[in-house]
Design an enzyme around this catalytic site. Structure first.
Site, PDB file in Angstrom:
ATOM      1  CB  ALA A 182     -46.413   0.266 -23.266  1.00 24.43           C
ATOM      2  CG  MET A 183     -42.147  -3.361 -27.589  1.00 20.88           C
ATOM      3  SD  MET A 183     -42.383  -4.778 -28.473  1.00 20.88           S
ATOM      4  CE  MET A 183     -40.666  -4.585 -29.558  1.00 20.88           C
TER       5      MET A 183
END
Lengths: 112, 514
Positions: free
Chosen positions: A84-85
């Site tokens: 998700a980063m």
């Protein structure tokens, strides 16, 4: 100032545009010279505070400081993202600043 | 022989592309023309349920001046090379920094990041595309200008130019961002530089104070479009109010959305509640406080029973209405009385202010968003399913209770069919609602990724069949959404494209326009 036209003339003369491009240099761009320089990062701590900390100090992402994470690992994650980063481009964090950031993150704070 | 490029633009040979790259280098210098896989890696990662290879760029250009951009479009026209322009490149869930089509050259304007003017008295700013909300916020605070920003949830790392040009929203009284745009500078595909509105007149000092200029209003055609490259952007800022009172109103049942909307609409239209109110479902707020794996395991969408337990455990309503009052304390006191009377009527609402909720992490981040303070806490959403998959499904609804209930039920039903959760909210406009649903999935799981794609496709199909249009969409679905608005609008868009960009060099595919 050169008049900006939005008419159908572009369609008709589209094939000729290439010829004229080198000559196009609008009056507005001359004003560019007077303006100040753009933003640049001061140091790793600033980047950490203005980007990383919003997630990594807020229980959104995992803690990353004082974990002795390898600098090469930090660089790879910043540039590629991780699940998700999001990834961060060299236009956002230039290579030199990324080195400072990685150093700031990986360095263990003195414990007293 | 292997190519030196990770991708090539459509219909452009490597030899022609070599020539284009050489010309780009002569304008920008070698260091500002990126072609290696390592250099381009950050441009490739998206949150969409398609292979990232489908959106891999062939190169990235780091321009810093208008003059460079004028020369770049000249080169693009010469070699028929398409460019995809980004500003801060943080359109997460809508395509991030990747181009719409494989092989397009990314024109990255992040380094074009000067704050050109912030006027304290007239409360406006003029900035370049690479300016982030964080940078502008720091500038305003450093110079003690007493102005507030309105920004979307990715606040610190996103910026006003890209967000407004994609018609994004924020949460303050200035939350419908394009309403507060005032004047653009645009490099056209032929290299000319247009300043919109009053900016077209030499020596005018009203570019950032009067939006309309003379003749047809042009700014709108440079939003969600590919008709030009915006290089300067003016917009209005909100003077810091003497007092600010954020609050949350919680409701227990999904059907209560009808009462919520019917109560809010008159308060919003009359201006009693001035900001872009959010009506957030429990599952939109839960990730700030809870882990999905603590409540459910295995495939499938989360059952209502588990959602109910999350609500109880973490003091959430099924609907959480975040709003705020702004002004003098006297104004706030009067409006607070109106708000509490309106919401107190049915006895269903639980009203909380900073007094009761100051320690609640969901309330804290929502309050920050409503006063334009940097926070990325909403990214907690991405931890819900994990794996970095996210698409914003964003249909528009009337601000009418019966309509919001219908949209919520339909969305939830389709998501459940594909095993996905309803992480939704309604952002209240003046008379509309942006129904915003984060379609979250695990992109590392091929089955879930496939399901997410099919789910999103069905959401668009079913909503458009009922006349519900989508206001914004990720780059994998732009053509599909463009189709839903019918052939006449599409033809007009295409006609404008042909007139302004006959070689089709600017962001082909943006909003389905080529």
């Amino acid at each position: 100032m050169k008049e900006t036209r939005l008419g159908g003339a572009f369609v008709v003369f589209g094939f000729m545009l290439v010829i004229f491009f080198p000559a196009i240099n609008h009056a507005w761009s001359a004003q560019e010279e007077k303006l100040s320089a753009g933003f640049a990062w001061k140091d790793g701590a600033e980047i950490y505070a203005k980007i990383c900390a919003y997630c990594h100090e807020a229980q959104v992402g995992p803690p990353i400081r004082n974990r002795e994470l390898p600098i090469s690992y930090i660089r790879t994650i910043v540039r590629n993202g991780n699940r998700a980063m999001p990834s961060f481009r060299s236009s956002e964090i230039d290579d030199e600043s990324l080195t400072k950031l990685a150093d700031f993150i990986s360095k263990t704070e003195a414990q007293h | 022989m292997t190519s030196k490029y990770i991708a090539l633009p459509k219909s452009v040979t490597e030899k022609v592309f070599d020539a284009a790259i050489n010309d780009f280098r002569s304008v920008l210098g070698d260091a500002a023309v990126l072609i290696s896989a390592e250099q381009l890696a950050p441009y490739i990662k998206t949150m969409m349920p398609v292979s990232d290879a489908e959106h891999a760029p062939s190169a990235a250009l780091l321009a810093t001046t208008v003059e460079q951009i004028q020369k770049i479009v000249g080169i693009c026209n010469r070699y028929k090379v398409p460019i995809w322009t980004i500003s801060t490149g943080k359109n997460l869930g809508y395509g991030s920094a990747a181009p719409a089509e494989r092989g397009q050259v990314v024109l990255d304007l992040k380094r074009m990041n000067r704050i050109l003017e912030v006027d304290k008295d007239l409360a406006f700013a003029l900035v370049e595309p690479g300016v982030t909300y964080q940078q502008l916020d720091d500038y305003i605070k450093e110079h003690k200008l007493g102005l507030w920003l309105s920004m979307p949830a990715p606040s610190a790392i996103a910026g006003p130019v890209g967000n407004t040009l994609d018609r994004g929203v924020g949460y303050t009284p200035y939350g419908e961002h394009f309403l507060f745009a005032c004047g653009m500078e645009v490099v056209l595909a032929n290299g000319e530089v247009l300043r919109t509105g009053m900016g077209s007149m030499p020596n005018s000092n009203t570019w950032q104070v009067f939006k309309w200029g003379y003749g047809p209003y042009l700014d709108g055609i440079f939003t969600q479009s590919n008709y030009g490259i915006v290089t300067k952007f003016g917009f209005w800022l909100m003077p810091e109010p003497p007092a600010f009172k954020p609050f949350v109103i919680q409701y227990e049942y999904e059907e209560d959305i009808v009462e919520i909307v019917e109560t809010i609409r008159p308060l919003r239209i009359s201006g009693v509640i001035p900001n872009a109110v959010v009506i957030a479902h429990a599952l939109y707020e839960a990730p700030v406080k809870a882990r999905r794996s603590d409540y459910v395991s295995g495939p499938g969408s989360i059952p209502d029973e588990a959602v109910y337990r999350i609500m109880k455990d973490h003091k959430l309503g099924i609907w959480n209405v975040y709003a705020a009052l702004y002004g003098t304390q006297e104004q706030i006191d009067v409006n607070w009385k109106i708000v509490t009377q309106a919401f107190g009527r049915s006895g269903k609402a639980k009203i909380l202010t900073e007094q009761e909720a100051a320690e609640d992490p969901a309330f804290v981040y929502r309050a920050k968003l409503m006063r334009g303070e940097m926070t990325l806490t909403e990214f907690s959403l991405y931890n819900w399913r994990g794996g970095g998959g996210s698409m914003w499904f964003a249909p528009v609804s009337q601000a009418r209770g019966s309509e919001t209930l219908k949209q919520m039920a339909l969305t939830k039903q389709i998501l459940a069919k594909y095993g996905l959760d309803y992480s939704g909210e309604f952002i209240v406009g003046m008379r509309d609602m942006h129904h915003i649903v984060d379609v979250l999935y695990d992109k590392t799981d091929p089955e879930q990724t496939k399901a997410a794609y099919q789910c999103f496709d069905e959401l668009l199909t079913e909503f458009s069949a009922r006349g519900y249009g989508t206001y914004r969409v990720n780059t994998a679905f732009m053509d599909k959404v463009a189709e839903t608005y019918g052939p006449v609008q599409r033809n007009v868009h295409k006609t404008l494209k042909k007139a302004l960009d006959p070689n089709g060099i600017l962001a082909p595919g943006k909003s389905g326009i080529r």
